[in-house]
Design an enzyme around this catalytic site. Structure first.
Site: not given
Ligand code: NDP
Ligand code: 2IT
Length: 444
Positions: A90, A111, A114, A126, A165-166, A209, A240, A376
């Site tokens: 997952k 992961q 986590k 992943k 997603g990620d 998240t 997100n 999830s």
């Molecule tokens: P999104 O794609 O929705 O958003 C990512 C954000 O981070 C965007 O605003 C992006 O900007 C910014 N970003 C990316 N690279 C950089 C950088 N080098 N410097 C500054 N800003 C940056 O992704 P998520 O919100 O889903 O994911 C964000 C983080 O959270 C990741 O590390 C992901 O692995 C983690 N995560 C996500 C989960 C989820 O459920 N979605 C769960 C747990 C962890 P830009 O648009 O310019 O690229």
């Molecule tokens: O980093 C993470 O935990 C995620 N991107 C979410 C993974 C999931 O299966 O919901």
């Protein structure tokens, strides 16, 4: 040399050119040392650590698709099936030009711990691609997703491997991926999470998240007789995780004054207007710069340096290694007291140590952002039962899971005489369940 040091050296030697993977392994193995030392002989004999750091399987494939000009494009696709000791693989899919095997291995490794911390039956995985959805038309994104899933569908399933997603993969991408999976396999099953509400998605998964990060912050603050209310907060990123962290922390009485994307950051001393951010990012897929053009009194600064703004709480919610030692020093000098990671490994090892040694409560991503994957897993449960829970029910379960993760992490850190070292606590608490399950299942 200790067992944990030996295994780390082996990982570096056997996985050349994978710095992010080395970094994630180092953080975990350094933390586990206190727990491993007590049973070193047994763990060595079973090669527990050698097995933990080796993915069960790495799938890598070609993703050809046709762009709007009629030209064939080719991307790399991957799925890392890291550890299935406690449940089906997952973890999310990341679409970003920087994606490579090192980044996905670090994410799959993290992961595993986590998912264990959530208390739910999910293993670690992943995947993703170096495809960049930015600037692509909806048709191009669909063409890419269909090609990606045509290959990936051979390796996943509701009881086998359940992606989500990620970075770069949100509701639009999950929809296209799900449609293609169903078309190829003929199965209407919970093979992906983060689905839309009309086709099997769970309420609150979108928010989970970010909300979870703030529930975790709340627990840490309460454990130190403090509260979120009245705090000044920086949330990095504007995707997100960031958006829903801002929503929840604001609801609990804090003021978020800065957010960013990969081009630059905005500062709004009056407190971020989240409706404007949502419109820019969720509706228009625009740049954070536009916020300063729309909200009077706010300022946009090109480039990095968001940590130069003073705050009590810093929630890094963008990407790996976004906060380095210099940033950490600036945060401490500015009086920051809490760093809670919404992103995966956003703080470098040096920065983490500096924060911990300078009185900052630091919660690592594998504990703090686990609310997303936990929800999830709740989506998987609802799909299996063919039922949907209300938003209140899911949110209550999410909250309970985050409270429980904090308890486990806190207790594990105290058990080893390292109270408030949440890095050690999270790694040990996550490790224990995975290792018990691995031992019980024999040499597989
Ligand atoms: P999104 O794609 O929705 O958003 C990512 C954000 O981070 C965007 O605003 C992006 O900007 C910014 N970003 C990316 N690279 C950089 C950088 N080098 N410097 C500054 N800003 C940056 O992704 P998520 O919100 O889903 O994911 C964000 C983080 O959270 C990741 O590390 C992901 O692995 C983690 N995560 C996500 C989960 C989820 O459920 N979605 C769960 C747990 C962890 P830009 O648009 O310019 O690229
Ligand atoms: O980093 C993470 O935990 C995620 N991107 C979410 C993974 C999931 O299966 O919901």
């Amino acid at each position: 040399m200790s067992y944990t040091e030996e295994v780390y050296e082996r990982v570096v030697a056997q996985n050349p050119g994978e710095p992010e993977f080395h970094q994630a392994v180092k953080e975990v193995l350094d933390s586990l040392k206190v727990a491993i030392d007590a049973n070193e002989e047994e763990y060595r004999k079973l090669s527990i650590l050698e097995r933990l750091v080796e993915p069960e399987r790495i799938i890598s494939f070609r993703v050809p698709w046709v762009d709007d000009k009629g030209v064939v494009q080719v991307n790399k696709g991957y799925r890392i099936q890291f550890n299935s000791a406690i449940g089906p693989y997952k973890g999310g899919l990341r679409f970003h030009p920087t994606v490579n095997q090192s980044i996905l291995k670090f994410l799959g490794f993290e992961q595993t711990f986590k998912n264990s911390l959530t208390g739910l039956p999910i293993g670690g995985g992943k995947g993703g691609s170096n495809f960049d959805p930015k600037g692509k038309s909806d048709r191009e994104v669909m063409a890419f997703c269909q090609s990606f899933m045509t290959e990936l569908s051979k390796y996943i399933g509701a009881d086998e491997d359940v992606p989500a997603g990620d970075i770069g993969v949100g509701g639009r991408e999950i929809g296209f991926l799900y449609g293609q999976y169903k078309r190829i396999t003929g199965l209407y099953e919970g093979v992906l999470t983060g689905k839309g509400l009309t086709y099997g998605g769970s309420l609150i998964r979108t928010q989970a998240t970010g909300y979870g990060v703030v529930y975790m912050l709340d627990e840490i603050a309460k454990a130190h007789n403090d509260s979120i209310s009245g705090k000044t907060v920086i949330v990095t990123g504007s995707g997100n995780v960031a958006i829903y962290a801002v929503e929840k922390v604001t609801a609990l009485g804090a003021k978020v004054v800065a957010m960013c994307d990969s081009n630059g950051y905005i500062y709004d001393p009056a407190g971020i207007n989240l409706d404007v951010v949502k419109d820019i990012k969720e509706v228009k897929r625009g740049r954070i710069k536009e916020y300063a053009e729309r909200v009077a009194g706010s300022v946009y600064t090109e480039g990095t340096g968001i940590w130069n703004i003073k705050c009590d709480v810093y929630l890094p919610c963008a990407t790996q290694n976004e906060l380095s030692l210099d940033g950490a020093k600036t945060l401490v000098a500015g009086g920051c007291k809490y760093v809670v990671e919404g992103a995966n490994m956003p703080t470098t090892l040096e920065a983490t140590t500096y924060l911990q040694e300078n009185g900052v409560y630091f919660m690592p991503g594998k504990a703090a952002n686990a609310g997303g994957v936990a929800t999830s897993a709740l989506e998987m449960s609802q799909n299996s039962m063919r039922l949907s829970w209300s938003a209140e029910e899911v949110d209550e379960k999410l909250h309970g899971i985050m409270v429980n993760i904090f308890k486990k992490v806190d207790e594990a850190s105290k058990k080893y005489g390292l109270a408030d070292n949440y890095v050690v606590g999270a790694n040990i608490a996550g490790f224990e369940k995975v290792v018990e399950a691995m031992k019980a299942q024999g040499i597989v």
